[in-house]
Design an enzyme around this catalytic site. Structure first.
Site, PDB file in Angstrom:
ATOM      1  N   THR A 184     -41.142  30.139   4.030  1.00  0.00           N
ATOM      2  CA  THR A 184     -41.123  29.737   2.620  1.00  0.00           C
ATOM      3  C   THR A 184     -39.706  29.780   2.071  1.00  0.00           C
ATOM      4  O   THR A 184     -39.289  28.901   1.302  1.00  0.00           O
ATOM      5  CB  THR A 184     -42.030  30.656   1.796  1.00  0.00           C
ATOM      6  OG1 THR A 184     -43.373  30.547   2.277  1.00  0.00           O
ATOM      7  CG2 THR A 184     -42.004  30.281   0.317  1.00  0.00           C
ATOM      8  N   HIS A 213     -37.853  26.729   3.068  1.00  0.00           N
ATOM      9  CA  HIS A 213     -38.207  25.593   2.203  1.00  0.00           C
ATOM     10  C   HIS A 213     -37.387  25.634   0.912  1.00  0.00           C
ATOM     11  O   HIS A 213     -36.907  24.602   0.430  1.00  0.00           O
ATOM     12  CB  HIS A 213     -39.694  25.620   1.863  1.00  0.00           C
ATOM     13  CG  HIS A 213     -40.604  25.336   3.021  1.00  0.00           C
ATOM     14  ND1 HIS A 213     -40.522  24.182   3.769  1.00  0.00           N
ATOM     15  CD2 HIS A 213     -41.622  26.055   3.559  1.00  0.00           C
ATOM     16  CE1 HIS A 213     -41.453  24.197   4.716  1.00  0.00           C
ATOM     17  NE2 HIS A 213     -42.123  25.329   4.611  1.00  0.00           N
ATOM     18  N   CYS A 223     -54.118  39.171 -11.073  1.00  0.00           N
ATOM     19  CA  CYS A 223     -54.480  39.406 -12.473  1.00  0.00           C
ATOM     20  C   CYS A 223     -55.529  40.490 -12.678  1.00  0.00           C
ATOM     21  O   CYS A 223     -55.610  41.080 -13.751  1.00  0.00           O
ATOM     22  CB  CYS A 223     -54.958  38.096 -13.106  1.00  0.00           C
ATOM     23  SG  CYS A 223     -56.616  37.551 -12.572  1.00  0.00           S
ATOM     24  N   CYS A 251     -60.815  38.172  -8.265  1.00  0.00           N
ATOM     25  CA  CYS A 251     -60.379  39.573  -8.270  1.00  0.00           C
ATOM     26  C   CYS A 251     -61.557  40.510  -8.520  1.00  0.00           C
ATOM     27  O   CYS A 251     -61.689  41.552  -7.866  1.00  0.00           O
ATOM     28  CB  CYS A 251     -59.323  39.783  -9.360  1.00  0.00           C
ATOM     29  SG  CYS A 251     -57.664  39.198  -8.943  1.00  0.00           S
ATOM     30  N   CYS A 295     -56.758  35.338  -5.748  1.00  0.00           N
ATOM     31  CA  CYS A 295     -56.695  35.410  -7.215  1.00  0.00           C
ATOM     32  C   CYS A 295     -56.279  34.063  -7.789  1.00  0.00           C
ATOM     33  O   CYS A 295     -55.346  33.415  -7.302  1.00  0.00           O
ATOM     34  CB  CYS A 295     -55.687  36.484  -7.627  1.00  0.00           C
ATOM     35  SG  CYS A 295     -55.263  36.481  -9.386  1.00  0.00           S
ATOM     36  N   ILE A 350     -45.035  34.538  12.587  1.00  0.00           N
ATOM     37  CA  ILE A 350     -46.398  35.011  12.323  1.00  0.00           C
ATOM     38  C   ILE A 350     -47.285  34.738  13.534  1.00  0.00           C
ATOM     39  O   ILE A 350     -48.144  35.564  13.888  1.00  0.00           O
ATOM     40  CB  ILE A 350     -46.961  34.385  11.038  1.00  0.00           C
ATOM     41  CG1 ILE A 350     -46.116  34.806   9.837  1.00  0.00           C
ATOM     42  CG2 ILE A 350     -48.414  34.819  10.827  1.00  0.00           C
ATOM     43  CD1 ILE A 350     -46.559  34.198   8.517  1.00  0.00           C
ATOM     44  N   ASP A 358     -46.859  26.045  22.033  1.00  0.00           N
ATOM     45  CA  ASP A 358     -45.748  25.622  21.184  1.00  0.00           C
ATOM     46  C   ASP A 358     -44.983  24.537  21.926  1.00  0.00           C
ATOM     47  O   ASP A 358     -45.269  24.260  23.104  1.00  0.00           O
ATOM     48  CB  ASP A 358     -44.831  26.815  20.855  1.00  0.00           C
ATOM     49  CG  ASP A 358     -44.074  26.629  19.544  1.00  0.00           C
ATOM     50  OD1 ASP A 358     -43.204  25.735  19.479  1.00  0.00           O
ATOM     51  OD2 ASP A 358     -44.355  27.369  18.584  1.00  0.00           O
TER      52      ASP A 358
END
Length: 346
Positions: A44, A47, A97, A103, A111, A179, A199
């Site tokens: 992330t 990115h 939240c 939640c 959430c 991961i 891979d």
């Protein structure tokens, strides 16, 4: 705590980032200030750094980015009773939240109002980070800071692998990014009879072997579906853990799973893809799991258990270490594809 700190800031709507001097964050009564000891780069973050379409649609610079970290508690809010200064912690990076239907039924990992540090609010590529105290996981002082930082993404691997039964089953891990590599180790530690790593990157296939894969398949050099079937007596694999997000790899994953098997998907394709729903899902009678985040906090308990028991060792896939000032080298290494987990030390 007053003063300033060094932080890596996504400073504009475009590629790159800047190391800046910014104010040390102030904490509220339910928050904790952490001195960051190690922070790891996630896909992330790449990115965001390269500023692709996803980043452009999600972020509003300037923002301190980064969301995987570990550190030492240096200040606690007045309402915080379960943590104290000196504690060594990792962070659940999804801030939820507690009031939405998800939640309230114990599904906080989905959430409806999740905020992610380093994406929706300031993150951890910095000397200090402020977090809700409830989001911190206390670690042993003996846990290396880079391993403690990687507990957050390892939680993704644990959640994906353990979303169904795995002991005694054949498992294919499609995509050997960090991961995926951790998922290999988790599957092996959970009693999988075989762990097949797939891979198109030779470097990462070598890391997959170091993390415990029993078979390696280079999907660019041979038919992965045919090879998986040959390794499983022609039946196909019991469990597919899809970590790549590649459309072709996802389709291959559904083709290689056996009847009555499971496909758990964590990888994110960048566009809609076409699947043979009738033949690869319905007629096979398989289970399909979409995985996001970590179950709060069941997954954290499992992740800590794997590490503290020594059943999972992350050190072989932590391949590169840089100071925060060397962030450009760290991102270049990630972008090259010739890395496992890359660590930045503030």
């Amino acid at each position: 705590m007053n003063g300033t700190m060094r932080a890596l800031v996504k400073h504009h709507e475009g590629p790159g980032a800047e190391l800046r001097e910014v104010p040390i964050p102030e904490i509220g009564p339910d928050e904790v200030l952490v001195r960051v000891r190690a922070t790891t780069i996630c896909g992330t973050d790449v990115h965001i750094y390269t500023w692709d379409d996803w980043a452009a649609s999600r972020l509003s610079p300037p923002l301190v980015f980064g969301h995987e970290f570990s550190g030492e508690v240096v200040e606690v809010g007045e309402n915080v009773t379960h943590l104290e200064t000196g504690d060594h912690v990792s962070a659940e990076t999804h801030i939820v939240c507690h009031h939405c239907p998800q939640c309230r039924r114990g599904e906080a990992h989905v959430c409806a109002h999740t905020e992610i540090i380093g994406v929706d609010r300031n993150g951890c590529f910095a000397e200090y980070a402020a977090m809700p105290a409830e989001n911190l996981w206390k670690n042993s002082v003996d846990l290396p800071p880079e391993v403690a930082s990687a507990m957050e993404p390892m939680g993704n691997a644990v959640h994906t692998a353990l979303s169904g039964s795995i002991a005694g089953k054949s498992v294919a891990v499609v995509g050997c990014g960090p991961i995926g590599l951790m998922a290999i180790a988790v599957a092996k530690a959970s009693g999988a009879s075989a762990v097949i790593a797939l891979d198109i990157n030779e470097y990462r296939l070598e890391l997959a072997q170091a993390m415990g894969a029993t078979h390696l398949i280079h999907s660019g050099q041979e038919d992965p579906v045919k090879r998986v079937r040959s390794l499983t007596g022609g039946w196909g694999v019991d469990v597919v853990l899809e970590m790549s997000g590649n459309p072709q790899a996802i389709r291959q994953g559904f083709s290689m799973v056996t009847g009555g098997g499971r496909v758990s998907l964590l990888g994110l394709p960048t566009r809609s893809i076409e699947l043979d729903v009738a033949n690869d899902i319905v007629f096979k009678g398989i289970q399909v799991h979409g995985i996001v985040g970590r179950r709060m906090y069941e997954t954290w308990q499992q992740t800590a258990g794997f590490l503290e028991s020594g059943q999972v060792d992350l050190m072989p896939m932590i391949t590169h270490r840089f100071s925060l000032e060397e962030f450009e080298k760290g991102f270049e290494q990630m972008i090259s594809g010739k890395s496992g987990k890359v660590v930045l030390y503030p």
